[in-house]
Design a protein around this motif. Structure first.
Motif, mmCIF file in Angstrom:
data_model
loop_
_atom_site.group_PDB
_atom_site.id
_atom_site.type_symbol
_atom_site.label_atom_id
_atom_site.label_comp_id
_atom_site.label_asym_id
_atom_site.label_seq_id
_atom_site.Cartn_x
_atom_site.Cartn_y
_atom_site.Cartn_z
ATOM 1 N N THR A 251 0.815 -1.215 0.000
ATOM 2 C CA THR A 251 0.000 0.000 0.000
ATOM 3 C C THR A 251 0.846 1.261 0.000
ATOM 4 O O THR A 251 0.394 2.309 -0.454
ATOM 5 N N GLN A 259 7.276 -0.091 -6.883
ATOM 6 C CA GLN A 259 6.233 0.749 -7.460
ATOM 7 C C GLN A 259 5.926 0.335 -8.901
ATOM 8 O O GLN A 259 4.758 0.301 -9.311
ATOM 9 N N SER A 263 2.395 -1.179 -10.388
ATOM 10 C CA SER A 263 1.662 -0.328 -11.332
ATOM 11 C C SER A 263 0.950 -1.116 -12.419
ATOM 12 O O SER A 263 0.036 -0.596 -13.063
ATOM 13 N N GLU A 267 -5.699 -3.472 -10.283
ATOM 14 C CA GLU A 267 -6.240 -2.551 -9.284
ATOM 15 C C GLU A 267 -5.509 -1.218 -9.230
ATOM 16 O O GLU A 267 -5.935 -0.288 -8.541
ATOM 17 N N ALA A 268 -4.356 -1.111 -9.936
ATOM 18 C CA ALA A 268 -3.551 0.101 -9.854
ATOM 19 C C ALA A 268 -4.325 1.303 -10.393
ATOM 20 O O ALA A 268 -5.030 1.209 -11.404
ATOM 21 N N SER A 269 -4.175 2.443 -9.725
ATOM 22 C CA SER A 269 -4.936 3.631 -10.108
ATOM 23 C C SER A 269 -4.260 4.442 -11.203
ATOM 24 O O SER A 269 -4.926 5.070 -12.020
ATOM 25 N N GLY A 270 -2.948 4.458 -11.242
ATOM 26 C CA GLY A 270 -2.232 5.269 -12.221
ATOM 27 C C GLY A 270 -1.823 4.471 -13.447
ATOM 28 O O GLY A 270 -2.131 3.283 -13.574
#
Length: 331
Positions: A251, A259, A263, A267-270
């Motif tokens: 998290t 990172q 990525s 589920e990754a946001s970016g």
């Protein structure tokens, strides 16, 4: 992401069940060429009743590390201890050790002899170790624990008569039949359909909760680590570059490599971080941070702005020790 599904804290003793200290595994080069540092100074602990995920790309050294913990590869230097006792590499000691620490391989089809029945596959370990009890009862109990019930229904089946998930359960039963304290699972669900993966992961969690079984799960998939692990160790080019609890690492990842791995999860946001090139050759490990040639933070200028770019390229990083931490100048 949502919390790990195990739903409870593992019963972990303060003294590690399995421990690696300063572990190095170096393979000699061909025809007098440079040696390959496959494992290059690793400290790692696994507690009783704990599941640790060892994560990294192919070629990062995680399988070699797992094999050295199993006693299948003798370290060039460093030490492996189990139950507080140093691992001995005599034939008798290794035979005894492998009753307590069992391997679960990635491909159940390759792990099972197509000419052997399920009963033969599961009972093989008992026969190797001269089991004196009721063999049929032990095989039935192992199959039942692995979720193949009623176990007698599977005794005379051959691998080709089973589904992929059932074959993996047979492999797990073969590991369980000797009553191990720890299993090392190398990509245990990589060859399975998505619908079956969750069942096998749930089985490993149940075995942890019911038997106090510890596990080292070797995987390239941080999503799998989130679903099963208590702690995560991220490996890159022979070293652990970030470690901590699953919540700490997944998290709030601090290392650019972690990172980048996160990525690409659904589920990754970016946007996904695309790493350039392959991991460096372990015979030619770069100076400074081992990740710097592929690092998105260095490429974007963030490391320069933070005043650590030169350190990233040339500064020596200490080997990451036990417990939570990150090996990164920028972090």
């Amino acid at each position: 992401m949502t919390p790990s599904p195990s739903g409870q804290e593992p019963a972990v003793n303060s003294t590690p069940l399995l421990s690696a200290a300063g572990l190095h595994v170096t393979f000699p080069g061909r025809r007098g060429g440079p040696s390959a540092r496959a494992v290059d100074g690793v400290d790692l602990d696994i507690g009783t009743g704990e599941i640790v995920a060892l994560v990294g790309e192919s070629g990062c050294g995680k399988t070699t590390l797992a094999r050295s913990l199993l006693g299948l590869v003798r370290p060039t230097s460093g030490r492996v201890t189990f139950g507080g006792e140093p691992l001995s590499y005599t034939s008798r000691a290794l035979k005894s050790y492998r009753k307590r620490v069992q391997l679960v391989l990635q491909d159940p089809s390759g792990s099972l002899n197509p000419r052997h029945t399920v009963y033969d596959a599961v009972s093989e370990g008992l026969r190797i170790h001269g089991y004196a009890g009721d063999e049929r009862e032990a095989v039935a109990e192992a199959l039942s624990r692995a979720g193949l019930r009623p176990p007698e229904r599977f005794f005379l089946r051959y691998p080709h008569e089973l589904s992929g998930g059932q074959r993996q359960r047979v492999v797990i039963a073969g590991a369980l039949v000797l009553g191990p304290e720890l299993i090392v699972a190398d990509e245990p669900v990589a060859s399975l359909d998505a619908s079956v993966r969750g069942e096998i992961l749930a089985l490993l969690l149940r075995l942890r909760d019911e038997l106090g079984l510890s596990a080292l799960v070797v995987t390239h998939d941080l999503g799998l680590a989130w679903n099963i692990a208590d702690r995560v160790a991220v490996m890159y080019l022979g070293r652990i570059v970030e470690s901590g609890t699953v919540e700490e690492v997944l998290t709030s990842p601090r290392h650019p490599y972690t990172q980048a791995l996160l990525s690409v999860l659904p589920e990754a946001s970016g946007p996904p971080v695309v790493l350039t090139g392959e991991p460096p050759d372990p015979t030619r490990i770069p100076s400074g941070c081992r990740f710097h040639a592929r690092c998105q933070v260095l490429a974007s200028g963030e490391a320069e702005s933070a005043g650590v770019a030169d350190k990233c390229r040339t500064g020596v990083l200490e080997v990451l020790g036990r417990g939570a931490g990150v090996a990164c100048h920028w972090a």
